[in-house]
Design a protein around this motif. Sequence first.
Motif, PDB file in Angstrom:
ATOM      1  N   PHE A 147      39.826 -21.330  25.143  1.00 29.59           N
ATOM      2  CA  PHE A 147      39.663 -20.701  23.828  1.00 29.59           C
ATOM      3  C   PHE A 147      38.759 -19.467  23.881  1.00 29.59           C
ATOM      4  O   PHE A 147      38.351 -18.953  22.848  1.00 29.59           O
ATOM      5  N   GLY A 148      38.429 -19.000  25.079  1.00 31.30           N
ATOM      6  CA  GLY A 148      37.636 -17.780  25.191  1.00 31.30           C
ATOM      7  C   GLY A 148      36.136 -18.051  25.140  1.00 31.30           C
ATOM      8  O   GLY A 148      35.680 -19.181  25.265  1.00 31.30           O
ATOM      9  N   PRO A 194      41.811 -30.188  28.068  1.00 34.06           N
ATOM     10  CA  PRO A 194      40.531 -29.847  28.696  1.00 34.06           C
ATOM     11  C   PRO A 194      39.724 -31.110  28.983  1.00 34.06           C
ATOM     12  O   PRO A 194      39.830 -32.101  28.260  1.00 34.06           O
ATOM     13  N   LEU A 225      46.379 -16.820  26.027  1.00 33.52           N
ATOM     14  CA  LEU A 225      45.381 -17.765  26.541  1.00 33.52           C
ATOM     15  C   LEU A 225      45.406 -17.795  28.071  1.00 33.52           C
ATOM     16  O   LEU A 225      44.386 -18.053  28.708  1.00 33.52           O
ATOM     17  N   ASP A 230      32.812 -32.338  23.771  1.00 32.56           N
ATOM     18  CA  ASP A 230      32.544 -30.893  23.752  1.00 32.56           C
ATOM     19  C   ASP A 230      33.660 -30.228  22.943  1.00 32.56           C
ATOM     20  O   ASP A 230      34.775 -30.081  23.423  1.00 32.56           O
ATOM     21  N   PRO A 231      33.354 -29.824  21.710  1.00 29.45           N
ATOM     22  CA  PRO A 231      34.428 -29.313  20.841  1.00 29.45           C
ATOM     23  C   PRO A 231      35.096 -28.050  21.389  1.00 29.45           C
ATOM     24  O   PRO A 231      34.445 -27.209  21.996  1.00 29.45           O
ATOM     25  N   LEU A 232      36.380 -27.953  21.138  1.00 28.96           N
ATOM     26  CA  LEU A 232      37.075 -26.682  21.297  1.00 28.96           C
ATOM     27  C   LEU A 232      36.732 -25.805  20.099  1.00 28.96           C
ATOM     28  O   LEU A 232      36.761 -26.269  18.961  1.00 28.96           O
ATOM     29  N   MET A 233      36.442 -24.534  20.354  1.00 31.79           N
ATOM     30  CA  MET A 233      36.129 -23.614  19.248  1.00 31.79           C
ATOM     31  C   MET A 233      36.358 -22.189  19.714  1.00 31.79           C
ATOM     32  O   MET A 233      36.006 -21.844  20.837  1.00 31.79           O
ATOM     33  N   SER A 246      38.478 -27.231  16.706  1.00 31.80           N
ATOM     34  CA  SER A 246      39.729 -27.977  16.811  1.00 31.80           C
ATOM     35  C   SER A 246      39.325 -29.435  16.929  1.00 31.80           C
ATOM     36  O   SER A 246      39.347 -30.033  18.000  1.00 31.80           O
ATOM     37  N   GLY A 264      42.813 -15.754  29.693  1.00 32.06           N
ATOM     38  CA  GLY A 264      41.489 -16.363  29.824  1.00 32.06           C
ATOM     39  C   GLY A 264      40.443 -15.934  28.818  1.00 32.06           C
ATOM     40  O   GLY A 264      39.336 -16.461  28.824  1.00 32.06           O
ATOM     41  N   ARG A 279      48.984 -28.692  22.919  1.00 29.33           N
ATOM     42  CA  ARG A 279      48.873 -28.391  24.360  1.00 29.33           C
ATOM     43  C   ARG A 279      50.131 -28.859  25.093  1.00 29.33           C
ATOM     44  O   ARG A 279      50.634 -28.162  25.966  1.00 29.33           O
ATOM     45  N   GLY A 295      40.805 -15.967  25.402  1.00 30.64           N
ATOM     46  CA  GLY A 295      40.964 -16.560  24.073  1.00 30.64           C
ATOM     47  C   GLY A 295      41.971 -15.817  23.222  1.00 30.64           C
ATOM     48  O   GLY A 295      42.754 -15.007  23.707  1.00 30.64           O
TER      49      GLY A 295
END
Lengths: 327, 327
Positions: free
Chosen positions: A185-186, B103, B181, B109-112, B85, B184, B95, B186
């Motif tokens: 997600f960057g 991931p 994505l 560990d949140p995706l954001m 997310s 890399g 995904r 985002g």
Amino acid sequence: MKLASLKGGRDGRLVVVSRDLESCLEVPDIAPTLQAALDDWKTAAPRLKAVAESLDAGTAKGARPFDQAAAASPLPRAYQFVDGSAYLYHVELVRKARGAEMPEGLKTDPLMYQGLSDSFIGPRDDILVASEDYGIDFESEVAVITGDVPMGIDARAARAHIRLVMLINDVSLRGLIPGELGKGFGFLHGKPASAFSPVAVTPDALGPAWDGGKLSLPLVSTLNGAEFGHPDAGEDLAFDFGALIAHAAKTRALSAGTIVGSGTVSNRREGVGSSCLAEKRMIETIEQGKPSTPFMRFGDRIRIEMRDEAGASIFGAIDQTVVRYEG
Amino acid sequence: MKLASLKGGRDGRLVVVSRDLESCLEVPDIAPTLQAALDDWKTAAPRLKAVAESLDAGTAKGARPFDQAAAASPLPRAYQFVDGSAYLYHVELVRKARGAEMPEGLKTDPLMYQGLSDSFIGPRDDILVASEDYGIDFESEVAVITGDVPMGIDARAARAHIRLVMLINDVSLRGLIPGELGKGFGFLHGKPASAFSPVAVTPDALGPAWDGGKLSLPLVSTLNGAEFGHPDAGEDLAFDFGALIAHAAKTRALSAGTIVGSGTVSNRREGVGSSCLAEKRMIETIEQGKPSTPFMRFGDRIRIEMRDEAGASIFGAIDQTVVRYEG
């Protein structure tokens, strides 16, 4: 014309700065903040320019000395900051350093990320980081501030929307980036608040070094008093600011006050040094098997500046010390 | 208390809206814009609340009907939008749909991602897209607006910094996302401007459905007049807003007016439908070998709304049509 924001409130107080960076004048009757001027540039710009001319002529009433240390970043907060990565030698080195592959189509499709813009560090403010283990690095870059840009614009037409040019220290936390980018997600934790040069400059005041899309002068980074690099910002870039703006605007309009960064300035030729520690460490790894230059530690100081051909500072200097965040 | 921004200028005009969304009152003497109120919340909030009480009591002088179609997004432009997310079933399905791996550490560990915030679409404005080939999708989410949040805050303490709650349509261009994505850095092209609900609501006005960190009510998405999904925003989220804000603030402070999104609301239980097309298409692929639901086409309409237990609309409705951008 040169503009700056003196510290004060969330958006600072707009000042016009003399060409030699020696004097300035607040202009609340024209626009209280730089964002306000950008929101109504067509009206504000000619009036600001008249002030700039009177400052340079020494006839401006109420002018006072300009103190770079009293300046916030030109936009203390902005509605958008997108940062490209136009210098491919930097991309090659940094990707090698973290074991990442080179993206396909790199020469035709710019790398660019959406960066934080809600609060920038001042050009002379400390860089607050909780831990040295984060792998603290600077990145010396050039940036532009745009006016309103329509969706789908092409690279050539995009140039006309460049309002101001400035320098960035794009603070990077190298230790956090590989894991973060691995999530897909960057950048979020790896790119905390950046700092910009004390002064932002209109393209017409840059002279022949500005060709409409790029700025051809050395960008000097000085680490703890020793020169670290002076690559030319006009060399080895795969995308100029027209191309970067057009890339950003592919599926969206950009609003006035959008900041577009060039990415870390990097030249292939030897002897000019680097604009970030990660590059130097990768070169050391290639040459010696492992890096010998550490990342920044608390107390380390980074100065970023660009001088014109006569040796005068164009944007003033970013000059920052890394300090432990005590929270 | 409910707040909205009537269209006008770049930041709209702040209005206080009655609890039943029927009437509103402009409050230029308190704060001309929502951002101005957030910048000085301690002073502005009690005064705005007094107006809200008089509106609900029917005693407010100058009150006029509130027209949801005349509203911009509550913050027509913002200094920051980070979108999490938090609903992992959505992450799993999307995904799978693009052949990406899950991931590591997803549950801790949140995706954001850092999203664009320089200009949001109004809740009843068209979604302008240049090509149907981009794979146009909606994403129905809940979001909060924060006050100033210090760097390094923990999830529990972060809750106290939630000022307002609203809904989002996080427009997504599925066809552009895998390639983007893959680079890399985002989202940039794949996440154009989002729209928010006509009204933003303070947590205290949400009643027992709000537990301080999440909102437990069905979020209803209606596509071309037919209900598409009504998953409960309080179910199956791995991270509440306290955790998402703490994640965003790990290496930086967040400035007042930061918008934090939940990610697409998604429940594991059957029969509640989805909050985006990508999920439905993935479920079809799993069950039937290929997707049968197309992405959005020009003319398609998406409505997003949340009702309280008495059936009243809390935030008003996002209701948008996809239209070809002629640029």
